[in-house]
Structure formats: structure tokens, C-alpha cells
Motif scaffolding. Structure first.
Motif, PDB file in Angstrom:
ATOM      1  N   GLU A  66       0.855  -1.183   0.000  1.00 11.14           N
ATOM      2  CA  GLU A  66       0.000   0.000   0.000  1.00 11.14           C
ATOM      3  C   GLU A  66       0.894   1.237   0.000  1.00 11.14           C
ATOM      4  O   GLU A  66       1.970   1.213   0.600  1.00 11.14           O
ATOM      5  N   ASN A  68       0.851   3.883   1.717  1.00 11.16           N
ATOM      6  CA  ASN A  68       1.249   4.383   3.039  1.00 11.16           C
ATOM      7  C   ASN A  68       2.198   3.433   3.778  1.00 11.16           C
ATOM      8  O   ASN A  68       2.550   3.675   4.931  1.00 11.16           O
ATOM      9  N   GLU A  69       2.633   2.394   3.106  1.00  7.18           N
ATOM     10  CA  GLU A  69       3.647   1.507   3.674  1.00  7.18           C
ATOM     11  C   GLU A  69       5.042   1.806   3.108  1.00  7.18           C
ATOM     12  O   GLU A  69       5.997   1.094   3.426  1.00  7.18           O
ATOM     13  N   ASP A 203       8.243  -7.975   6.491  1.00  9.19           N
ATOM     14  CA  ASP A 203       7.842  -6.831   7.310  1.00  9.19           C
ATOM     15  C   ASP A 203       8.509  -5.558   6.820  1.00  9.19           C
ATOM     16  O   ASP A 203       7.965  -4.467   6.986  1.00  9.19           O
ATOM     17  N   TYR A 222       9.907  -0.318   2.587  1.00 10.97           N
ATOM     18  CA  TYR A 222       8.546  -0.785   2.854  1.00 10.97           C
ATOM     19  C   TYR A 222       8.467  -1.140   4.333  1.00 10.97           C
ATOM     20  O   TYR A 222       9.325  -1.874   4.846  1.00 10.97           O
ATOM     21  N   VAL A 223       7.443  -0.612   5.002  1.00  8.09           N
ATOM     22  CA  VAL A 223       7.226  -0.909   6.423  1.00  8.09           C
ATOM     23  C   VAL A 223       5.788  -1.399   6.579  1.00  8.09           C
ATOM     24  O   VAL A 223       4.836  -0.638   6.362  1.00  8.09           O
ATOM     25  N   ARG A 224       5.644  -2.660   6.929  1.00  9.26           N
ATOM     26  CA  ARG A 224       4.317  -3.274   6.994  1.00  9.26           C
ATOM     27  C   ARG A 224       3.395  -2.540   7.967  1.00  9.26           C
ATOM     28  O   ARG A 224       3.814  -2.117   9.038  1.00  9.26           O
ATOM     29  N   ARG A 225       2.137  -2.387   7.578  1.00  8.70           N
ATOM     30  CA  ARG A 225       1.115  -1.743   8.405  1.00  8.70           C
ATOM     31  C   ARG A 225       0.281  -2.743   9.194  1.00  8.70           C
ATOM     32  O   ARG A 225      -0.156  -2.439  10.297  1.00  8.70           O
ATOM     33  N   ARG A 226      -0.015  -3.880   8.575  1.00  8.91           N
ATOM     34  CA  ARG A 226      -0.881  -4.864   9.230  1.00  8.91           C
ATOM     35  C   ARG A 226      -0.222  -6.225   9.234  1.00  8.91           C
ATOM     36  O   ARG A 226      -0.144  -6.848   8.167  1.00  8.91           O
ATOM     37  N   ARG A 228       1.284  -3.915  12.336  1.00  7.91           N
ATOM     38  CA  ARG A 228       2.133  -2.742  12.194  1.00  7.91           C
ATOM     39  C   ARG A 228       3.544  -2.998  12.708  1.00  7.91           C
ATOM     40  O   ARG A 228       3.737  -3.502  13.807  1.00  7.91           O
ATOM     41  N   ARG A 230       6.996  -1.317  13.917  1.00 11.07           N
ATOM     42  CA  ARG A 230       7.410  -0.037  14.498  1.00 11.07           C
ATOM     43  C   ARG A 230       8.925   0.086  14.436  1.00 11.07           C
ATOM     44  O   ARG A 230       9.648  -0.885  14.660  1.00 11.07           O
ATOM     45  N   ARG A 242       6.062  10.282   8.228  1.00 10.39           N
ATOM     46  CA  ARG A 242       5.472   9.773   9.483  1.00 10.39           C
ATOM     47  C   ARG A 242       6.472   9.784  10.631  1.00 10.39           C
ATOM     48  O   ARG A 242       6.441   8.925  11.516  1.00 10.39           O
TER      49      ARG A 242
END
Ligand code: PLP
Length: 407
Positions: A66, A68-69, A203, A222-226, A228, A230, A242
């Protein structure tokens, strides 16, 4: 030596030329609208912001993520540092007991050094060996994961020296089964092989624009959201991306990166088929001229454009390159090619140092032509013969002033 030959570029693992379509897409964002995408109080800023959003969507789409990831960074070096150090530090601050961070002996230096840096902060690095074909033995990973609760595993998708493709789906499944975070450095993989973050259960994924015909100095994490993932940021600042990566977003570079990803999604697999044909043609010509030539790394699990070739006859790669100055190839990674030490990646495969020193890395790409590969094969074969003659004559001392100037 007197022929001023046009150079033939076969070093596409070090970097790729920007695609003309990428340059065209970037140009207006240098010339017409140079606004800061954070300047959303005015129209030019909002236009730049929209261009960044569109590019972010193209980057995300290339790996099944996505928008936003996706975080923009300066390149895969920064992305790898942020992924590994950021995830480890955040977990430690949250009171996680997990300290083990697992990676491979053949990773890019920026991964290996990031993991080693964490040792000074109380984490426990584990550097796994690879098999002689360059691939991770899954039972080694399984044993390392079973021995101790693990925080993070970082395994590269495609090796930048030998081109081998690790089995990320299997690796991701194993890592997730042990509750660890899974990071992959996909700088050499994106656009060259299919890559989907859901399928590999990653992730964190590092990307670099200049390895896929985009501009230098821009990359993504890429940073996984679901669920999430951190991270602790590396930089303090204005809180862009962010809060994870402060600094003004370089809109022209981001637009170029987005265009490179858009093209890669459409044409990457077509490129791969054509490049594989050229690689086979090059390989056949060179093997016919150089009996005893050896190819390093798995023959099956590899990207199209790569050949890691060990030459016989007691020559060094530097001798061959000196005898074929018009052919742009390398001894290993661009970062360390000025070193006299043989490649640590080839040594991790078990190559003896002499064989590692006689190894050239060939990287073909989107703009490699059939004529290029024919000329390069002929030139390298002739250079190998000349290098053998000169190494036969090289008994006098003080005759080995070899150190390539590539950075
Ligand atoms: C090129 C490369 C890097 C470094 O990427 P930059 O964007 O130049 O920082 C990291 N890992 C791999 C596998 C690479 O090929």
C-alpha cells in the motif's frame, strides 16, 4: 590500445543508467515546479505533494504494498540501516527480550555492518553461512531461530555479486513461524524478479532507484502496516515520512523513482527474458573461447543479467580488466572493488582466494545490446589470453601495481 573504443557497460549491478523516460518525467520537477512537497500552503507545493503521492503509489505497486507503507530514503543503504537498527532499537525500548539478529555472510556490507553495529548496543548478531551455490540452507536458519527467540532476520532477495535468488517465501514463512521480523534487501530484485510483500511475508523491504534505471540518491523502505511494524528513526528533524525519516522530500528524484517502478512493473519481466537470451549468447561465446571458465552461484536460482565468472590459467581479474579497458565490468561489489582482498561473498561460497581473485562480475541490463555482448565476449577472451601471456612473463618483482580506481 590505440582504438578509442566506445565503452561497453556490463556493470549493471553497481548502478544502471537512468531510463530516458525517467529523465523526462523528472525534468519538470527541477525546472517548472521546484516546490517543496511539504509546502502545502501554496499551489506549487500541493502539486509537488500530489506528484510524490503518485510516485509512492507506483513504488508500492511494484511490490504489492500500500502507498502508506512506503517511506522514501536516500537509497538502499539508508533503508537497510533504518530497517535493521530502527526495528531493533524500537523493540528494545519497548522492553522486548529478543536480542538475536540473524543475517547471511553474503549480504551487502551495509546490512552486515548494521547488524554488527547492533552488537555494541547489546544485540546478538548471528551471521549464517551459505551453501557453495550461494543459497541459504533453510535448516541453518531453522536451527538459528530455534536456538533462541529472534528479533529480526535479514536475508537479501538477490545477491549483488553472484546474482543468486534466495527462496524468500520459504524463508519468510520460517521467520514468521518463529515470531521474528523479516527484512529483505531487495535492491537487486525489484523489477528483475516478481516480488510481492504478502507472498514473502516481509515486514521490511529495502529498495534503491538507481538499480532499476531510476535516479541515484533515492530509495525506499517498505514498512508493513498490518500488523504494524514499528521503528525508531535514525534522524531527528521535521518529522517527514510519518516521523520515521525527516528531511525535505526530493520531489524530482521521487518522481523519477516512481516512473522507474512504473516501467519496471510493465516491462521488467520482458526485459528479463531478453537479457537472459543475451546472457546465454555471451556465455556460450566466452565458454567456447575460454576452456575451464567457471560460473559461480546457483545456475537455476539467479537473475537474468548476472554472471560471476572465474577465469582459469592463473590470471587475476584486474589483469583481464586492464587488457580490456573498454569493457566496464567489476571484480565484485562497487563499494569494495578498490580493495586488493578477494571478495568476501566469493569466499563465503568456498572459493579459494586465487579463484576469487580471478573472478569478474558481469551485469547486463535493459540497455545492453546484442552487439555489446558479442564485442564484450570477444574482448574479454582476448584480454584473458593476453593476461595469461603477461602473467607468464611476470617473474620480475615490482610488477603488480594493481588496484582498480573504481569507487
Ligand atoms: C546497491 C545496493 C545497495 C546500496 O544501495 P544504495 O541505494 O546505493 O545505497 C544495497 N544492497 C544491495 C543488494 C545493492 O545492490
Amino acid at each position: 590500445m590505440t582504438r578509442p573504443n566506445r565503452p561497453i557497460y556490463l556493470d549493471n549491478h553497481a548502478t544502471t543508467p537512468a531510463d530516458p523516460r525517467v529523465l523526462a518525467a523528472m525534468r519538470p520537477w527541477w525546472e517548472d515546479n521546484f516546490a517543496n512537497p511539504g509546502s502545502v500552503e501554496h499551489g506549487m507545493g500541493r502539486e509537488a505533494e500530489a506528484a510524490v503521492a503518485e510516485a509512492r503509489a507506483h513504488v508500492a505497486a511494484l511490490i504489492g504494498a500500500e502507498p502508506n507503507e512506503i517511506l522514501f530514503t536516500s537509497g538502499a543503504t539508508e533503508s537497510n540501516n533504518l530497517a535493521i537498527k530502527g526495528a531493533a532499537r524500537f523493540a528494545a525500548r519497548q522492553g522486548s527480550e529478543r536480542r538475536r539478529v540473524i543475517t547471511l555472510a553474503t549480504e551487502h556490507k551495509c546490512v552486515l555492518e548494521s547488524v554488527k553495529d547492533l552488537a555494541a548496543e547489546g544485540f546478538a548478531p548471528v551471521i549464517l553461512p551459505v551453501r557453495p551455490d550461494g543459497l541459504l540452507d533453510l535448516s541453518d536458519l531453522e536451527a538459528a531461530l530455534a536456538a533462541e527467540p529472534t528479533l529480526l532476520v535479514s536475508v537479501m532477495a538477490v545477491n549483488n555479486e553472484i546474482g543468486v535468488v534466495q527462496d524468500l517465501s520459504e524463508i519468510g514463512a520460517l521467520v514468521k513461524a518463529h515470531g521474528a521480523l523479516f527484512h529483505t534487501d531487495a535492491a537487486q530484485a525489484a523489477g528483475r524478479i516478481p516480488l510481492d510483500v504478502a507472498e514473502i511475508q516481509a515486514d521490511l523491504v529495502s529498495l534503491s532507484a538507481h538499480k532499476i534505471y531510476g535516479p541515484k540518491g533515492i530509495g525506499a523502505l517498505y514498512v508493513r502496516r498490518r500488523p504494524r511494524v514499528r521503528l525508531a528513526p535514525l534522524f531527528s528533524g521535521g518529522g517527514q515520512e510519518r516521523g520515521l525519516r525527516s528531511g525535505t522530500l526530493p520531489a524530482p528524484l521521487i518522481v523519477g523513482f516512481g516512473e522507474a517502478c512504473r516501467i519496471a512493473a510493465l516491462e521488467g519481466m520482458l526485459d528479463a527474458g531478453r537479457i537472459a537470451g543475451q546472457r546465454d549468447r555471451f556465455r556460450a561465446a566466452l565458454e567456447a573461447a575460454v576452456p575451464g571458465l567457471r560460473i559461480n552461484g546457483s545456475e537455476q536460482a539467479r537473475v537474468a543479467g548476472n554472471l560471476s565468472l572465474s577465469f582459469p590459467g592463473g590470471v587475476t581479474a584486474q589483469d583481464i580488466m586492464a587488457a580490456a579497458p573498454e569493457i566496464c565490468v567489476s571484480t565484485g561489489s562497487a563499494c569494495s572493488s578498490a580493495e586488493v582482498e578477494p571478495s568476501y561473498v566469493l569466499q563465503a561460497l568456498g572459493l579459494p582466494p586465487e579463484q576469487a581473485r580471478a573472478t569478474l562480475r558481469i551485469g547486463m541490463g535493459r540497455f545492453t545490446s546484442p552487439l555489446d555482448v558479442d564485442r564484450a565476449a570477444a574482448a574479454l577472451a582476448a584480454a584473458w589470453r593476453r593476461a595469461m601471456e603477461s602473467s607468464d612473463n611476470r617473474d620480475a618483482p615490482g610488477q603488480n601495481p594493481r588496484a582498480s580506481a573504481a569507487e
